[in-house]
Design a protein around this motif. Structure first.
Motif, PDB file in Angstrom:
ATOM      1  N   LYS A  76      -0.164   1.473   4.230  1.00 37.25           N
ATOM      2  CA  LYS A  76      -0.715   2.559   3.735  1.00 37.25           C
ATOM      3  C   LYS A  76      -0.072   3.256   3.053  1.00 37.25           C
ATOM      4  O   LYS A  76       1.404   4.054   3.365  1.00 37.25           O
ATOM      5  N   TYR A  77      -0.519   3.719   1.661  1.00 32.27           N
ATOM      6  CA  TYR A  77       0.337   4.569   0.600  1.00 32.27           C
ATOM      7  C   TYR A  77       0.128   5.836   1.014  1.00 32.27           C
ATOM      8  O   TYR A  77      -0.943   6.062   1.493  1.00 32.27           O
ATOM      9  N   LEU A  78       0.998   6.526   1.673  1.00 32.45           N
ATOM     10  CA  LEU A  78       1.157   7.589   2.159  1.00 32.45           C
ATOM     11  C   LEU A  78       1.517   8.773   1.084  1.00 32.45           C
ATOM     12  O   LEU A  78       0.404   9.823   1.409  1.00 32.45           O
ATOM     13  N   THR A  79       1.604   8.368  -0.162  1.00 36.99           N
ATOM     14  CA  THR A  79       1.092   8.315  -2.018  1.00 36.99           C
ATOM     15  C   THR A  79       0.419   7.545  -2.828  1.00 36.99           C
ATOM     16  O   THR A  79       0.819   6.682  -2.666  1.00 36.99           O
ATOM     17  N   THR A  80      -0.906   7.787  -3.086  1.00 40.96           N
ATOM     18  CA  THR A  80      -1.455   6.791  -3.923  1.00 40.96           C
ATOM     19  C   THR A  80      -0.942   6.387  -4.909  1.00 40.96           C
ATOM     20  O   THR A  80      -0.732   7.369  -6.128  1.00 40.96           O
ATOM     21  N   PRO A  81      -0.978   5.162  -5.268  1.00 39.51           N
ATOM     22  CA  PRO A  81      -0.474   5.162  -7.178  1.00 39.51           C
ATOM     23  C   PRO A  81      -1.123   5.843  -8.008  1.00 39.51           C
ATOM     24  O   PRO A  81      -0.448   6.102  -8.946  1.00 39.51           O
ATOM     25  N   MET A  82      -2.179   6.054  -8.042  1.00 34.89           N
ATOM     26  CA  MET A  82      -3.151   6.798  -8.950  1.00 34.89           C
ATOM     27  C   MET A  82      -2.382   8.550  -9.038  1.00 34.89           C
ATOM     28  O   MET A  82      -1.901   9.170  -9.488  1.00 34.89           O
ATOM     29  N   GLU A  83      -1.957   9.061  -7.358  1.00 32.99           N
ATOM     30  CA  GLU A  83      -1.445  10.499  -7.700  1.00 32.99           C
ATOM     31  C   GLU A  83      -0.091  10.611  -7.901  1.00 32.99           C
ATOM     32  O   GLU A  83       0.145  11.230  -8.681  1.00 32.99           O
ATOM     33  N   ILE A  84       0.880   9.018  -7.838  1.00 36.52           N
ATOM     34  CA  ILE A  84       2.029   8.949  -8.135  1.00 36.52           C
ATOM     35  C   ILE A  84       1.950   9.242 -10.154  1.00 36.52           C
ATOM     36  O   ILE A  84       2.398  10.083 -11.217  1.00 36.52           O
ATOM     37  N   SER A  85       0.620   8.385 -10.795  1.00 40.01           N
ATOM     38  CA  SER A  85       0.340   7.770 -12.166  1.00 40.01           C
ATOM     39  C   SER A  85      -0.300   9.329 -13.334  1.00 40.01           C
ATOM     40  O   SER A  85       0.371   9.663 -13.637  1.00 40.01           O
TER      41      SER A  85
END
Length: 399
Positions: free
Chosen positions: A218-227
């Motif tokens: 599970k992404y605890l912080t999603t790639p989209m949020e990082i992006s």
């Protein structure tokens, strides 16, 4: 050496050293095609028979020149397999296979693992749950979508990796402003409904259409949020045989069956929507996950995705039996951020669970492993706070 096979590996990024080393250790001839810009990277040259360099980066590669080069190589070598080590190399490998008639994924199937519009359409035709989506070819279709599907929406590049280039849109007027700014390039994008929920990734090994190994994280912080906003990347394996684990693996199997992945490795992403707790397919790829996910998977399961993928390709080429190593059912997690220091000192992160420190310049990251998933989450929360305070920085994305 008896039964030596010849592999051409394509990598537009510096990655896959374990794959190349394993192929060579299994007694094969290994050729690498990469970008001229990567000439000075520490490739495992002692495990590669010869390296060929292409000018340009990614889409700058001239496919006709690539085909001519491989054709010249074939004059004195029988090529048994062509391997794409990264997302951006899938089209190159499928193009070569189609032209020189080598077994493996062709261009049509390859699109299901690169083109997000092709993924959406294929999943829909296979009865796999998708976010609502629309191509950007026809103005009427776009208006109908915007008038019937509640915002927010996202505009996604069809062929970018991960969350790169995604634009979040909240109203119809802004949507058309973005589309008009794209000009003639709008067909390269996909419009879809933004769904709020927890994002998971499932990393798998496949042989003869059967999933031999898969592990859900599970992404605890999603790639989209990082992006979109920067921050700390975190991911952790989830409890085995939990409801989410079982549900995601069911959809994962449907994806591979419907998309036609017969052999190799895959990194696929799914979302559990908050409004209905249903699992939706987000995207898939025929590659090892980036951001040191492979190392995290290895620490949790004892399965090195790069090495086992190489062993699968070796067994296919030699028509021998492949045996998966014994799987460990432990837990692991990763925390990673851009660092304001070239070589950050992470010695203060000294818990016994720390098993890997990310070796990249201007990155601060660690992988932890434990028999307890709760302990992994506890450490990742603590480490994220400490990394933000002492190391993290944000680099503005290019428009």
């Amino acid at each position: 050496m008896a039964n030596t096979k010849t592999f051409v590996c394509i990598s537009n990024y510096f990655k896959g050293a374990d794959f190349l080393i394993q192929l060579k250790k299994l007694g094969n001839k290994v050729y690498l095609i990469t970008s001229e810009k990567l000439r000075d990277e520490p490739w495992p040259f002692d495990h590669v028979d010869e390296v060929f360099y292409m000018s340009g980066q990614d889409t700058d590669w001239n496919l006709e020149h690539l085909l001519l080069g491989v054709g010249n190589l074939m004059k004195a070598n029988k090529i048994d397999a062509i391997i794409a080590l990264d997302d951006f190399d899938v089209e190159k490998a499928t193009y070569l296979r189609e032209n020189i008639r080598i077994d493996g994924m062709g261009q049509t199937t390859g699109r299901y693992f690169r083109d997000k519009l092709a993924m959406r359409m294929r999943a829909k035709s296979c009865g796999i749950s998708n976010p609502n989506f629309c191509s950007l070819f026809n103005d009427h279709d776009i208006n109908a979508f915007a008038d019937t599907i509640p915002a927010p929406w996202v505009l996604k590049p069809r062929s970018e990796a991960s969350a790169s280039g995604i634009i979040k849109v909240y109203d119809k007027e802004s949507l058309w402003i973005h589309i008009n700014e794209m000009g003639n390039n709008r067909f390269k994008y996909l419009l879809e409904q933004f769904r709020l929920g927890d994002v998971y990734h499932c990393d798998s090994l496949v042989l003869n259409g059967k999933i031999l190994f898969s592990i859900t994280s599970k992404y605890l912080t999603t790639p989209m949020e990082i992006s979109q906003g920067g921050g700390i990347f975190r991911s952790a394996t989830i409890p085995y045989d939990s409801d989410d684990d079982k549900a995601i693996k069911v959809v994962n199997e449907q994806v591979f069956k419907g998309f036609g992945l017969k052999n190799g490795v895959a990194h696929s992403e799914y979302i559990k929507c908050k409004d209905n707790d249903k699992i939706y397919f987000l995207e898939t790829s025929s590659r090892v996950g980036g951001a040191h996910i492979a190392e995290m998977v290895a620490e949790a399961s004892n399965i090195n995705l790069w090495k086992e993928w190489a062993a699968i390709e070796d067994a296919l080429a030699k028509e021998t039996k492949y045996t998966l190593p014994k799987i460990k059912k432990g837990y692991a997690g990763i925390v990673l951020t851009l660092s304001k220091f070239q070589h950050p000192d992470l010695s203060s992160f000294s818990d016994p669970e720390v098993c890997f420190r990310v070796p990249l310049d201007y990155h601060a990251g660690l992988i932890v492993k434990s028999d307890s998933s709760e302990r992994i989450l506890e450490l990742l929360d603590d480490y994220a706070d400490r990394l933000v305070k002492d190391f993290a920085t944000v680099v503005e994305q290019k428009k």
